[in-house]
Design an enzyme around this catalytic site. Sequence first.
Site, PDB file in Angstrom:
ATOM      1  N   GLY A  98      -0.435   5.913 -20.845  1.00  0.00           N
ATOM      2  CA  GLY A  98      -0.542   7.379 -20.780  1.00  0.00           C
ATOM      3  C   GLY A  98       0.680   8.137 -21.249  1.00  0.00           C
ATOM      4  CB  SER A  99       3.741   7.305 -23.151  1.00  0.00           C
ATOM      5  OG  SER A  99       3.301   6.916 -24.418  1.00  0.00           O
ATOM      6  NE  ARG A 159     -20.012  -0.668 -25.920  1.00  0.00           N
ATOM      7  CZ  ARG A 159     -18.729  -0.645 -25.577  1.00  0.00           C
ATOM      8  NH1 ARG A 159     -18.113   0.489 -25.393  1.00  0.00           N
ATOM      9  NH2 ARG A 159     -18.047  -1.752 -25.414  1.00  0.00           N
ATOM     10  CG  MET A 161      -7.230   1.226 -25.372  1.00  0.00           C
ATOM     11  SD  MET A 161      -6.832   1.984 -26.983  1.00  0.00           S
ATOM     12  CE  MET A 161      -6.070   0.614 -27.821  1.00  0.00           C
ATOM     13  NE  ARG A 162     -17.091   2.899 -22.118  1.00  0.00           N
ATOM     14  CZ  ARG A 162     -17.801   1.896 -21.639  1.00  0.00           C
ATOM     15  NH1 ARG A 162     -17.205   0.851 -21.107  1.00  0.00           N
ATOM     16  NH2 ARG A 162     -19.121   1.935 -21.664  1.00  0.00           N
ATOM     17  CG  ASN A 182      -7.969   8.460 -31.416  1.00  0.00           C
ATOM     18  OD1 ASN A 182      -7.532   8.215 -30.286  1.00  0.00           O
ATOM     19  ND2 ASN A 182      -8.027   7.543 -32.361  1.00  0.00           N
ATOM     20  CG  HIS A 212      -5.042   4.662 -35.423  1.00  0.00           C
ATOM     21  ND1 HIS A 212      -5.766   3.741 -34.695  1.00  0.00           N
ATOM     22  CD2 HIS A 212      -4.602   4.005 -36.528  1.00  0.00           C
ATOM     23  CE1 HIS A 212      -5.765   2.583 -35.331  1.00  0.00           C
ATOM     24  NE2 HIS A 212      -5.061   2.716 -36.440  1.00  0.00           N
ATOM     25  CD  GLU A 242       1.474   6.795 -31.048  1.00  0.00           C
ATOM     26  OE1 GLU A 242       0.688   7.094 -30.130  1.00  0.00           O
ATOM     27  OE2 GLU A 242       1.678   5.607 -31.380  1.00  0.00           O
TER      28      GLU A 242
HETATM   29  C1  GAR Z   1      -0.664   4.707 -28.550  1.00  0.00           C
HETATM   30  O1  GAR Z   1       0.226   4.030 -29.396  1.00  0.00           O
HETATM   31  C2  GAR Z   1      -1.874   5.168 -29.325  1.00  0.00           C
HETATM   32  O2  GAR Z   1      -1.572   5.563 -30.632  1.00  0.00           O
HETATM   33  C3  GAR Z   1      -2.729   3.939 -29.320  1.00  0.00           C
HETATM   34  O3  GAR Z   1      -2.580   3.413 -28.036  1.00  0.00           O
HETATM   35  C4  GAR Z   1      -1.281   3.755 -27.542  1.00  0.00           C
HETATM   36  C5  GAR Z   1      -1.465   4.406 -26.184  1.00  0.00           C
HETATM   37  O4  GAR Z   1      -0.214   4.635 -25.610  1.00  0.00           O
HETATM   38  N1  GAR Z   1      -4.080   4.238 -29.601  1.00  0.00           N
HETATM   39  C6  GAR Z   1      -4.874   3.450 -30.325  1.00  0.00           C
HETATM   40  O5  GAR Z   1      -4.538   2.377 -30.768  1.00  0.00           O
HETATM   41  C7  GAR Z   1      -6.276   4.001 -30.556  1.00  0.00           C
HETATM   42  N2  GAR Z   1      -6.926   3.273 -31.585  1.00  0.00           N
HETATM   43  P1  GAR Z   1      -0.066   5.631 -24.393  1.00  0.00           P
HETATM   44  O6  GAR Z   1      -1.125   5.208 -23.368  1.00  0.00           O
HETATM   45  O7  GAR Z   1       1.317   5.406 -23.889  1.00  0.00           O
HETATM   46  O8  GAR Z   1      -0.296   7.016 -24.903  1.00  0.00           O
END
Ligand code: GAR
Length: 215
Positions: free
Chosen positions: A23-24, A76, A101-102, A118, A120, A185
């Site tokens: 969740g950062s 789903r 991640m779903r 989103n 990525h 990000e």
């Molecule tokens: C982040 O790096 C985000 O870009 C990635 O998961 C991480 C979540 O980090 N998302 C994906 O790969 C989506 N396809 P966080 O929970 O610390 O925000």
Amino acid sequence: MSEEVFRSPKKRGRFAVFLSGRGSNFMAIHKAVQAGGIDADIGLVFSNKREAPGYLYAQEHGLETLYLYYKKFDSREAYDARLAEEINKRDIDLIVLAGYMRIITAPFCHEFKNRIINIHPALLPAFPGLHVQQQAIDWGVRFSGATVHFVTAEVDMGPIILQAAVPVHQDDTEDTLAARILKEEHQIYPEAVKLFFDGRLEVRDRRVFILPEDT
Ligand code: GAR
């Protein structure tokens, strides 16, 4: 065929965050909201994982939270239909996927077209999918980065809002590259949410135009 145009609403709004883990990105966005940098409130934090650190952070900070256990649903589609009901109950303008991640089903994507974004950890359309930092290293690219995009039914393919590039070093590991990308990000995701609620995002087919301030 005529071009389809969407413009994000210029108003104080409400958004939901969907997450599955650390969740950062959510925390960076929450901080920006608290600092008055985003003209919107967080109306819901949803997680498919009850023990996700991001979800616990939301609870500790008094935000409204929701968790749905996938085993209680037959499919789903049924899961996402319930989620759509919960969103619609709460007057939500935007859904922010922050490490969710779903896979989101096509009907959900269609119902909230232009209202789901989103982040990525790669420069899309390069390296969609999972473990993308390792994919970038293995491919030998000199730059990778982060992409904020609108979500469509094709995973990691929606119109691009913002990107940030970082160099890939020869001695990078998946973790060192991921950390370099994550820093970016945390800059571009709050910025993208701000642009949405400032009414500055215009989507024309698959291109997103960032409108000047005060238009
Ligand atoms: C982040 O790096 C985000 O870009 C990635 O998961 C991480 C979540 O980090 N998302 C994906 O790969 C989506 N396809 P966080 O929970 O610390 O925000």
